[in-house]
Design an enzyme around this catalytic site. Sequence first.
Site, mmCIF file in Angstrom:
data_model
loop_
_atom_site.group_PDB
_atom_site.id
_atom_site.type_symbol
_atom_site.label_atom_id
_atom_site.label_comp_id
_atom_site.label_asym_id
_atom_site.label_seq_id
_atom_site.Cartn_x
_atom_site.Cartn_y
_atom_site.Cartn_z
ATOM 1 N N LEU B 60 0.684 -1.118 0.032
ATOM 2 C CA LEU B 60 0.075 0.039 0.047
ATOM 3 C C LEU B 60 0.971 1.165 -0.196
ATOM 4 O O LEU B 60 0.425 2.220 -0.107
ATOM 5 C CB LEU B 60 -0.795 0.075 1.197
ATOM 6 C CG LEU B 60 -1.816 -1.229 1.275
ATOM 7 C CD1 LEU B 60 -2.775 -1.519 2.679
ATOM 8 C CD2 LEU B 60 -2.801 -1.343 0.095
ATOM 9 N N ARG B 61 1.947 1.087 -0.039
ATOM 10 C CA ARG B 61 3.312 2.173 0.039
ATOM 11 C C ARG B 61 3.089 3.067 1.164
ATOM 12 O O ARG B 61 3.968 4.054 1.082
ATOM 13 C CB ARG B 61 3.154 2.790 -1.313
ATOM 14 C CG ARG B 61 3.433 1.843 -2.562
ATOM 15 C CD ARG B 61 4.727 1.352 -2.325
ATOM 16 N NE ARG B 61 5.058 0.885 -3.426
ATOM 17 C CZ ARG B 61 6.523 0.325 -3.909
ATOM 18 N NH1 ARG B 61 7.216 0.202 -2.640
ATOM 19 N NH2 ARG B 61 6.884 -0.290 -4.837
ATOM 20 N N ASP B 302 0.819 -9.563 -5.474
ATOM 21 C CA ASP B 302 2.208 -9.144 -5.253
ATOM 22 C C ASP B 302 1.926 -7.436 -5.700
ATOM 23 O O ASP B 302 3.177 -6.885 -6.467
ATOM 24 C CB ASP B 302 3.454 -9.982 -6.098
ATOM 25 C CG ASP B 302 4.669 -9.450 -5.497
ATOM 26 O OD1 ASP B 302 4.635 -9.018 -4.375
ATOM 27 O OD2 ASP B 302 5.438 -9.809 -6.060
#
Lengths: 317, 420
Positions: B60-61, B302
Amino acid sequence: MLRNPQLNAKGELQHLLSVEGLPRELLVQILDTAESFAGVTERDIKKVPLLRGKSVFNLFFEGSTRTRTTFEIAAKRLSADVINLNVAVSSTSKGESLLDTVANLSAMQADIFVVRHGSSGAPYLIARHVKPHEHVINAGDGRHAHPTQGLLDLFTIRHYKKDFSRLTVAVVGDVLHSRVARSLIHGLTTLGAPEVRVIGPQTLIPAGAAALGVRVCHSMKEGLKDADVVVMLRLQNERMSGTLLPSAQEFNKHYGLTADKLALAKADAIVMHPGPMNRGVEIDSNVADGPHSVILPQVTFGIAVRMAVMSMVAGGG
Amino acid sequence: MKLLVKGGRVIDPASGRDAVGDVAMADGRIVEALSGKPDRMIDAKGLVVAPGLIDLAARLREPGYEYKATLESEMNAAVAGGVTSLACPPDTDPPLDEPGLVDMLRRRAKALARARVYPVGALTVRLEGRKLTEMAELAEAGCVAFSQADTAIENTEVLWRALQYAATFGFPVWLRAEDVWLAKGGVAHDGEVATRLGLAGIPAFAETVALATLLELVRATGARVHVCRLSSAAGVALLRRARHDGLPLTCDVAVHHVHLSDMDLGFFDPQCRLEPPLRHPRDRDALRAGLADGTIDCIVSDHTPVDEDRKHLPFAEAEPGATGLELLLPLALKWGVQANLTLAQTLARVTSAPARILGVDAGRIAPGAPADLVVFDPQAPFRVSAQTLKSQGKNTPFLGLELAGRVRATVVAGNVVYEA
């Protein structure tokens, strides 16, 4: 989507990115064109006006005096304007991206970008982003390709051996890291050389090398036997001792080209090297300077080949 | 809130149910029947109604890489892809190695009220492979498992101790199998394609060497290990034997590796720069076979959004990863069709199987289960394009391709969180 990006819709040379994928006729055409320029380089006035008014940008992200110089000479003999950019120490060190650098130079009205880059495939990225009238010539990218070197090697072989259809060519040394070897091998298989061998210890031969159409040999005795052409590859200093090789001396003993080993090849074999040479490592001086050596003519032919490539990508219309 | 999804083809891979019918939901759970009128009704005629997808690997960064993607953008992508639960790996900046970070992430995710987010905690401090994290504390904060993301533990003693410690508490450990030294500097599968393109290779035995080490340590410690992103035929064979021996293992494969091989690198396509690398078509075929026979339990997206600047680079310099949350369903369906599986069998790999690994009560349609559903049209085609992807990352090798399988509605905890 997977159209060969170096050819235009008519199958002509738009960019020169790799020898791989160039049809045989096109390869022959490049060599023939180079042949016609070889005469020019021997005249008193060594200029033809084919690229008059065109700008050639030498874009070297990785240092190389010799290759850059031969491109510069070739461009000037075609009457082009040459701009040398040592990008390795300018814009990119200030954080500018590769594509930004190219976009900026493109805004300065470039016609040909001669690109050397440490990363395999970088010229493909550039070729995808330049304008339709701009051409990219790969002057060496990572381990991938050095097509003008491959072409000048082919030109040299053709000059001395005339015909590829009966040749045995041995490529010796650090094949793993060599873009020169890859370009030459693709050219030789395309032009129909029946036996191309690569010779080196397992540590310097890449995985699946046989798929390139070569025979893999681990000894000079096997690999040089009856060879018509012996191509020695440069061994980079940093690879002479470590995990790939124990020492330059041991490499020289087993894979360095000495007069003794050369005697395994045909009596009229020629010896080539893309330069710069490590005398006493991959090649002994008495071979490099001996009667079989065509290493200096290679350099001369390189100019004609680069003139041919530049005139073919940008000289029309 | 009472919700009724009416007249759809209800598929529950866990029970094998595949029949036209209604699904009723009240107070966030699936119920046998509604008492009284529903507050909302979804007409699912001609559509498939399945448990919401569960993705064991979606980056999700946040925190740290908000320029690549934000929680909001990626949670929107998740529900647009029919994903109702996801596990996020700890390779944020800073990594998820402290309870406070995990807690904040969970609260931020909860406030967005889209998919359920299950953080995977770092196994070692800063993912450096030297010191163990406070796993029990992290578990209390909400970590469902512990992992090193794409960073391997070089030191085998640390790996052994980490597995021992995790096994003490029964925490699952999710690891990729890749030997650091054999993979060092490599960017593509070490084979004919890498040789031709002049790219530094990562041999398949980088996976099996690490996997063999890991299997021995599982034998020694009894840790519950989930092997992430298997990539090679030899790896599949090794794992098949280990599972046959009864080791407590599970395994996943990234959806890209189910469909692509190193042949797809073409002329240095940076979208195919992935970790682990795309390998030989024979490896891809073995992964597909392993997935079909149960050696590999599930498919993950991924999901790795990467900004354009980090992808518009020469292949080796491009940042690895591909966006995937919105492509997981259509690409899983594509595999199922090619492998001649029923929809229920295919969907098991993205619903019930990952739910079991995650250890959560989800991934099934039955009274009492959480009301997490996806309603989709398995035949409806769409073209993958930067414009239609909700994820901030537009980086995918499938850009421009036509796929089948469009999500019409996504329900999480009985609320309709996405509709198209």
